[in-house]
Scaffold this motif. Structure first.
Motif, PDB file in Angstrom:
ATOM      1  N   PHE A 231       0.830  -1.200   0.000  1.00  0.00           N
ATOM      2  CA  PHE A 231       0.000   0.000   0.000  1.00  0.00           C
ATOM      3  C   PHE A 231       0.868   1.254   0.000  1.00  0.00           C
ATOM      4  O   PHE A 231       0.629   2.200  -0.757  1.00  0.00           O
ATOM      5  CB  PHE A 231      -0.908  -0.031   1.239  1.00  0.00           C
ATOM      6  CG  PHE A 231      -2.172   0.747   1.102  1.00  0.00           C
ATOM      7  CD1 PHE A 231      -3.296   0.182   0.530  1.00  0.00           C
ATOM      8  CD2 PHE A 231      -2.251   2.044   1.573  1.00  0.00           C
ATOM      9  CE1 PHE A 231      -4.473   0.898   0.419  1.00  0.00           C
ATOM     10  CE2 PHE A 231      -3.426   2.774   1.468  1.00  0.00           C
ATOM     11  CZ  PHE A 231      -4.536   2.199   0.889  1.00  0.00           C
TER      12      PHE A 231
ATOM     13  N   THR B 131      -4.099   7.582  -0.871  1.00  0.00           N
ATOM     14  CA  THR B 131      -5.403   7.005  -1.188  1.00  0.00           C
ATOM     15  C   THR B 131      -6.469   7.893  -0.547  1.00  0.00           C
ATOM     16  O   THR B 131      -6.285   8.350   0.577  1.00  0.00           O
ATOM     17  CB  THR B 131      -5.488   5.575  -0.619  1.00  0.00           C
ATOM     18  OG1 THR B 131      -4.400   4.821  -1.150  1.00  0.00           O
ATOM     19  CG2 THR B 131      -6.795   4.908  -0.978  1.00  0.00           C
TER      20      THR B 131
ATOM     21  N   VAL C 270     -10.603   4.683   2.227  1.00  0.00           N
ATOM     22  CA  VAL C 270      -9.989   3.889   3.289  1.00  0.00           C
ATOM     23  C   VAL C 270     -10.976   3.684   4.437  1.00  0.00           C
ATOM     24  O   VAL C 270     -11.169   2.567   4.926  1.00  0.00           O
ATOM     25  CB  VAL C 270      -8.700   4.572   3.801  1.00  0.00           C
ATOM     26  CG1 VAL C 270      -8.180   3.877   5.042  1.00  0.00           C
ATOM     27  CG2 VAL C 270      -7.643   4.597   2.709  1.00  0.00           C
TER      28      VAL C 270
ATOM     29  N   ALA D  71     -10.730  -4.191   4.816  1.00  0.00           N
ATOM     30  CA  ALA D  71      -9.298  -3.889   4.655  1.00  0.00           C
ATOM     31  C   ALA D  71      -8.514  -5.148   5.024  1.00  0.00           C
ATOM     32  O   ALA D  71      -8.928  -5.897   5.919  1.00  0.00           O
ATOM     33  CB  ALA D  71      -8.891  -2.725   5.548  1.00  0.00           C
TER      34      ALA D  71
ATOM     35  N   PHE E  80      -4.405   2.190   9.911  1.00  0.00           N
ATOM     36  CA  PHE E  80      -4.705   3.526   9.422  1.00  0.00           C
ATOM     37  C   PHE E  80      -4.977   4.454  10.600  1.00  0.00           C
ATOM     38  O   PHE E  80      -5.367   4.009  11.672  1.00  0.00           O
ATOM     39  CB  PHE E  80      -5.929   3.507   8.500  1.00  0.00           C
ATOM     40  CG  PHE E  80      -5.785   2.632   7.304  1.00  0.00           C
ATOM     41  CD1 PHE E  80      -5.172   3.114   6.160  1.00  0.00           C
ATOM     42  CD2 PHE E  80      -6.233   1.324   7.311  1.00  0.00           C
ATOM     43  CE1 PHE E  80      -5.020   2.303   5.042  1.00  0.00           C
ATOM     44  CE2 PHE E  80      -6.086   0.502   6.201  1.00  0.00           C
ATOM     45  CZ  PHE E  80      -5.476   0.994   5.060  1.00  0.00           C
TER      46      PHE E  80
ATOM     47  N   GLY F 209      -8.057   8.181   8.171  1.00  0.00           N
ATOM     48  CA  GLY F 209      -8.019   7.372   6.954  1.00  0.00           C
ATOM     49  C   GLY F 209      -6.694   7.379   6.227  1.00  0.00           C
ATOM     50  O   GLY F 209      -6.635   7.040   5.056  1.00  0.00           O
ATOM     51  N   GLU F 210      -5.618   7.743   6.907  1.00  0.00           N
ATOM     52  CA  GLU F 210      -4.294   7.720   6.279  1.00  0.00           C
ATOM     53  C   GLU F 210      -3.529   6.481   6.734  1.00  0.00           C
ATOM     54  O   GLU F 210      -3.656   6.049   7.881  1.00  0.00           O
ATOM     55  CB  GLU F 210      -3.506   8.975   6.657  1.00  0.00           C
ATOM     56  CG  GLU F 210      -4.113  10.240   6.111  1.00  0.00           C
ATOM     57  CD  GLU F 210      -3.325  11.482   6.507  1.00  0.00           C
ATOM     58  OE1 GLU F 210      -2.440  11.391   7.395  1.00  0.00           O
ATOM     59  OE2 GLU F 210      -3.603  12.538   5.934  1.00  0.00           O
ATOM     60  N   LEU F 211      -2.740   5.939   5.837  1.00  0.00           N
ATOM     61  CA  LEU F 211      -1.926   4.778   6.158  1.00  0.00           C
ATOM     62  C   LEU F 211      -0.955   5.127   7.276  1.00  0.00           C
ATOM     63  O   LEU F 211      -0.294   6.163   7.227  1.00  0.00           O
ATOM     64  CB  LEU F 211      -1.149   4.323   4.912  1.00  0.00           C
ATOM     65  CG  LEU F 211      -0.304   3.061   5.068  1.00  0.00           C
ATOM     66  CD1 LEU F 211      -1.194   1.839   5.306  1.00  0.00           C
ATOM     67  CD2 LEU F 211       0.549   2.852   3.824  1.00  0.00           C
TER      68      LEU F 211
END
Length: 91
Positions: free
Chosen positions: A18, A29, A34, A43, A49, A53-55
């Protein structure tokens, strides 16, 4: 990738994959995508995350080697010839 004459990256595990996709494309993304995947419990297992919603990368990386592989990856925009910008725009 045929254009580059090589695979853009080797997949080692889901979070690294990812992170590599985001680095290669030069964009995160969409957080809404996400969050929807997380709320639907679709997922991949082990993916982490933030609440936004961020990795969670690199802090959530399983190992330092994965972080180094992602850091070494050149974004696609740096690898496509300027005269092939329309091709890059398709991606």
């Amino acid at each position: 990738m045929l254009y580059l004459g090589e695979r853009p990256f080797s997949v080692h595990e889901d979070m690294e994959h990812f992170a590599m996709m985001e680095k290669l494309l030069g964009e995160r993304t969409p957080p809404a995508m996400v969050l929807q995947a997380v709320s639907a419990n679709s997922a991949p297992e082990g993916m982490r995350f933030t609440a936004a919603g961020e990795l969670l990368w690199p802090s959530g990386a399983p190992d330092e080697e994965g972080v180094e592989r992602v850091e070494a990856l050149r974004p696609l925009a740096d690898r496509v010839c300027r005269r092939h910008a329309p091709f890059e725009a398709l991606l």
